[in-house]
Write a protein that holds these residues in place. Structure first.
Motif, PDB file in Angstrom:
ATOM      1  N   THR A 109      -0.762 162.598  46.475  1.00 16.06           N
ATOM      2  CA  THR A 109      -0.157 162.040  47.683  1.00 16.06           C
ATOM      3  C   THR A 109       1.278 161.617  47.420  1.00 16.06           C
ATOM      4  O   THR A 109       2.184 161.885  48.224  1.00 16.06           O
ATOM      5  N   GLU A 110       1.496 160.950  46.292  1.00 17.86           N
ATOM      6  CA  GLU A 110       2.844 160.491  45.958  1.00 17.86           C
ATOM      7  C   GLU A 110       3.789 161.662  45.715  1.00 17.86           C
ATOM      8  O   GLU A 110       4.976 161.586  46.038  1.00 17.86           O
ATOM      9  N   ALA A 111       3.276 162.748  45.141  1.00 19.15           N
ATOM     10  CA  ALA A 111       4.136 163.885  44.802  1.00 19.15           C
ATOM     11  C   ALA A 111       4.386 164.812  45.981  1.00 19.15           C
ATOM     12  O   ALA A 111       5.397 165.521  46.006  1.00 19.15           O
ATOM     13  N   SER A 112       3.502 164.828  46.961  1.00 18.24           N
ATOM     14  CA  SER A 112       3.618 165.790  48.062  1.00 18.24           C
ATOM     15  C   SER A 112       4.905 165.602  48.860  1.00 18.24           C
ATOM     16  O   SER A 112       5.586 166.574  49.211  1.00 18.24           O
ATOM     17  N   GLN A 113       5.242 164.351  49.150  1.00 21.22           N
ATOM     18  CA  GLN A 113       6.461 164.106  49.909  1.00 21.22           C
ATOM     19  C   GLN A 113       7.692 164.552  49.127  1.00 21.22           C
ATOM     20  O   GLN A 113       8.607 165.166  49.684  1.00 21.22           O
ATOM     21  N   GLU A 114       7.706 164.253  47.835  1.00 24.65           N
ATOM     22  CA  GLU A 114       8.843 164.659  47.004  1.00 24.65           C
ATOM     23  C   GLU A 114       8.945 166.181  46.910  1.00 24.65           C
ATOM     24  O   GLU A 114      10.034 166.741  46.903  1.00 24.65           O
ATOM     25  N   ALA A 115       7.800 166.859  46.842  1.00 20.55           N
ATOM     26  CA  ALA A 115       7.807 168.318  46.776  1.00 20.55           C
ATOM     27  C   ALA A 115       8.395 168.921  48.043  1.00 20.55           C
ATOM     28  O   ALA A 115       9.183 169.875  47.993  1.00 20.55           O
ATOM     29  N   ALA A 116       8.025 168.360  49.194  1.00 21.23           N
ATOM     30  CA  ALA A 116       8.553 168.858  50.461  1.00 21.23           C
ATOM     31  C   ALA A 116      10.055 168.626  50.545  1.00 21.23           C
ATOM     32  O   ALA A 116      10.812 169.503  50.997  1.00 21.23           O
ATOM     33  N   LEU A 117      10.511 167.455  50.120  1.00 21.09           N
ATOM     34  CA  LEU A 117      11.944 167.155  50.138  1.00 21.09           C
ATOM     35  C   LEU A 117      12.704 168.076  49.194  1.00 21.09           C
ATOM     36  O   LEU A 117      13.787 168.573  49.524  1.00 21.09           O
ATOM     37  N   LEU A 118      12.137 168.312  48.024  1.00 22.76           N
ATOM     38  CA  LEU A 118      12.783 169.173  47.037  1.00 22.76           C
ATOM     39  C   LEU A 118      12.913 170.598  47.545  1.00 22.76           C
ATOM     40  O   LEU A 118      13.964 171.239  47.405  1.00 22.76           O
ATOM     41  N   ALA A 119      11.842 171.118  48.152  1.00 25.59           N
ATOM     42  CA  ALA A 119      11.879 172.479  48.685  1.00 25.59           C
ATOM     43  C   ALA A 119      12.938 172.613  49.775  1.00 25.59           C
ATOM     44  O   ALA A 119      13.642 173.627  49.855  1.00 25.59           O
ATOM     45  N   ALA A 120      13.058 171.578  50.614  1.00 28.32           N
ATOM     46  CA  ALA A 120      14.048 171.619  51.690  1.00 28.32           C
ATOM     47  C   ALA A 120      15.469 171.512  51.146  1.00 28.32           C
ATOM     48  O   ALA A 120      16.370 172.210  51.610  1.00 28.32           O
ATOM     49  N   ARG A 121      15.674 170.659  50.161  1.00 29.38           N
ATOM     50  CA  ARG A 121      17.013 170.482  49.586  1.00 29.38           C
ATOM     51  C   ARG A 121      17.475 171.716  48.837  1.00 29.38           C
ATOM     52  O   ARG A 121      18.617 172.153  48.974  1.00 29.38           O
ATOM     53  N   ALA A 122      16.584 172.281  48.032  1.00 27.22           N
ATOM     54  CA  ALA A 122      16.953 173.412  47.183  1.00 27.22           C
ATOM     55  C   ALA A 122      16.796 174.751  47.880  1.00 27.22           C
ATOM     56  O   ALA A 122      17.329 175.758  47.417  1.00 27.22           O
ATOM     57  N   PRO A 259      22.571 172.145  38.756  1.00 28.27           N
ATOM     58  CA  PRO A 259      22.250 171.404  39.988  1.00 28.27           C
ATOM     59  C   PRO A 259      20.766 171.411  40.323  1.00 28.27           C
ATOM     60  O   PRO A 259      20.192 170.360  40.655  1.00 28.27           O
ATOM     61  N   ALA A 260      20.119 172.569  40.230  1.00 28.16           N
ATOM     62  CA  ALA A 260      18.689 172.638  40.555  1.00 28.16           C
ATOM     63  C   ALA A 260      17.857 171.847  39.543  1.00 28.16           C
ATOM     64  O   ALA A 260      16.901 171.159  39.918  1.00 28.16           O
ATOM     65  N   GLY A 261      18.223 171.939  38.272  1.00 27.98           N
ATOM     66  CA  GLY A 261      17.500 171.201  37.249  1.00 27.98           C
ATOM     67  C   GLY A 261      17.619 169.700  37.432  1.00 27.98           C
ATOM     68  O   GLY A 261      16.640 168.960  37.297  1.00 27.98           O
ATOM     69  N   ARG A 262      18.823 169.235  37.746  1.00 30.26           N
ATOM     70  CA  ARG A 262      19.018 167.803  37.972  1.00 30.26           C
ATOM     71  C   ARG A 262      18.240 167.338  39.202  1.00 30.26           C
ATOM     72  O   ARG A 262      17.676 166.241  39.228  1.00 30.26           O
ATOM     73  N   MET A 263      18.208 168.191  40.224  1.00 30.05           N
ATOM     74  CA  MET A 263      17.484 167.857  41.438  1.00 30.05           C
ATOM     75  C   MET A 263      15.975 167.751  41.159  1.00 30.05           C
ATOM     76  O   MET A 263      15.313 166.815  41.602  1.00 30.05           O
ATOM     77  N   LEU A 264      15.445 168.702  40.414  1.00 32.67           N
ATOM     78  CA  LEU A 264      14.027 168.689  40.078  1.00 32.67           C
ATOM     79  C   LEU A 264      13.684 167.466  39.245  1.00 32.67           C
ATOM     80  O   LEU A 264      12.675 166.786  39.504  1.00 32.67           O
ATOM     81  N   ARG A 265      14.509 167.151  38.280  1.00 37.64           N
ATOM     82  CA  ARG A 265      14.255 165.994  37.426  1.00 37.64           C
ATOM     83  C   ARG A 265      14.281 164.703  38.250  1.00 37.64           C
ATOM     84  O   ARG A 265      13.475 163.793  38.045  1.00 37.64           O
ATOM     85  N   GLU A 266      15.206 164.638  39.191  1.00 37.09           N
ATOM     86  CA  GLU A 266      15.318 163.456  40.050  1.00 37.09           C
ATOM     87  C   GLU A 266      14.022 163.214  40.829  1.00 37.09           C
ATOM     88  O   GLU A 266      13.515 162.083  40.887  1.00 37.09           O
ATOM     89  N   HIS A 267      13.480 164.263  41.423  1.00 27.65           N
ATOM     90  CA  HIS A 267      12.271 164.102  42.224  1.00 27.65           C
ATOM     91  C   HIS A 267      11.048 163.846  41.341  1.00 27.65           C
ATOM     92  O   HIS A 267      10.172 163.046  41.708  1.00 27.65           O
ATOM     93  N   ALA A 268      10.962 164.516  40.200  1.00 26.42           N
ATOM     94  CA  ALA A 268       9.830 164.289  39.296  1.00 26.42           C
ATOM     95  C   ALA A 268       9.849 162.856  38.763  1.00 26.42           C
ATOM     96  O   ALA A 268       8.797 162.194  38.687  1.00 26.42           O
ATOM     97  N   ASP A 269      11.027 162.367  38.397  1.00 25.07           N
ATOM     98  CA  ASP A 269      11.137 160.992  37.908  1.00 25.07           C
ATOM     99  C   ASP A 269      10.781 159.993  39.000  1.00 25.07           C
ATOM    100  O   ASP A 269      10.211 158.927  38.721  1.00 25.07           O
ATOM    101  N   ALA A 270      11.135 160.311  40.245  1.00 26.86           N
ATOM    102  CA  ALA A 270      10.812 159.412  41.356  1.00 26.86           C
ATOM    103  C   ALA A 270       9.300 159.263  41.507  1.00 26.86           C
ATOM    104  O   ALA A 270       8.788 158.161  41.733  1.00 26.86           O
TER     105      ALA A 270
END
Length: 281
Positions: A109-122, A259-270
């Motif tokens: 549940t916690e990761a689903s929102q971040e995954a959706a945001l990441l897919a939209a951003r990237a 850029p993509a790597g930093r973005m992924l790390r940001e969401h995973a860390d969140a």
């Protein structure tokens, strides 16, 4: 009777703003609670008992202002004070609240929102995978406006070492668990046993993933498809799931520090922080 009155214009030339009672209302908040939370935040972040002066300084307030908050929090059991040193630390009620919050957390549940945001951003495909009884298993897939047509669906079980996602799990899971799964996978797919885990190449690969905190694949395992994977950890420091980002090689630069790597790390860390993990593993 229809009114002939025309909407009044504001000085900028647009229509007049709706009445105040029709505008969205800001939720009320108690400022003293917001300020007091800074004291609890300092005690949470420092992981050690603190004297009043240092605690107040870290919270950005004078000691005379911090002390009444501490007295109130002690009365509620959120803070306790050492009778020997006079230093302050989190109290039993803070522990109970923290444990209750952790019990309510669901990694997916916690990761689903971040995954959706990441897919939209990237504008790339993003998958969430957990460790299932047959290996890394896709439990969520967010695709961009123009999805990449690969043989990956919710429920897909991925190879332990032949996918980047599987390698990230292998880098952080207990060795015995990985060995067991690898042997089982080899028997199901090839037949017989496998000693791949002990090869120098595999061990170096796993060490590189631990050193960088991410897995990376260029046209591996699928030609023309690049992949980046990041682990998510829980409060005990165990890997909870893996976030995988993938896209066409010509459009997706799978550079861990790009850029993509930093973005992924940001969401995973969140997600890891929300699950109670302390810092990057």
């Amino acid at each position: 009777m229809v009114s002939s009155r025309r909407p009044e214009s504001n000085p900028s030339g647009g229509l007049e703003s709706p009445p105040a009672d029709e505008q969205p209302k800001r939720q009320r908040r108690i400022q003293s609670v917001v300020v007091g939370m800074r004291v609890l935040q300092v005690l949470t972040e420092q992981h050690r008992p603190l004297p009043l002066k240092e605690l107040a300084q870290l919270a950005g307030m004078p000691p005379g202002k911090a002390h009444p908050y501490l007295v109130s929090f002690m009365a509620a059991g959120m803070v306790k004070q050492s009778p020997l040193t006079g230093h302050y630390e989190l109290g039993p009620m803070a522990l109970q609240m923290g444990l209750a919050a952790l019990q309510q957390l669901d990694p997916l549940t916690e990761a689903s929102q971040e995954a959706a945001l990441l897919a939209a951003r990237a504008d790339l495909s993003v998958a969430l995978a957990v460790w299932g009884h047959l290996g890394p298993t896709v439990v969520r897939l967010d695709e961009p406006r123009y999805p990449l047509h690969v043989n990956l669906r919710v429920g897909t079980v991925m190879s332990v070492f032949n996918t980047i996602t599987g390698r990230v799990f292998a880098a952080y899971l207990p060795e015995r668990m990985v060995r067991t799964m690898l042997e089982d996978e080899h028997r199901r797919v090839v037949g017989g046993t496998s000693a791949d885990f002990d090869s120098p190449e595999v061990q170096q690969l796993l060490q590189e993933i631990r050193a960088t905190g991410m897995g990376r694949g260029q046209s591996v395992p699928l030609p023309g498809v690049n992949t980046l994977c990041a682990p998510v950890f829980d409060t005990a420091g165990h890997i909870a799931l893996v976030i995988t980002m993938f896209g066409p090689q010509g459009a997706f630069d799978a550079d861990i520090d790009g850029p993509a790597g930093r973005m992924l790390r940001e969401h995973a860390d969140a997600v890891s922080r929300r699950l109670g993990a302390q810092g990057r593993r």
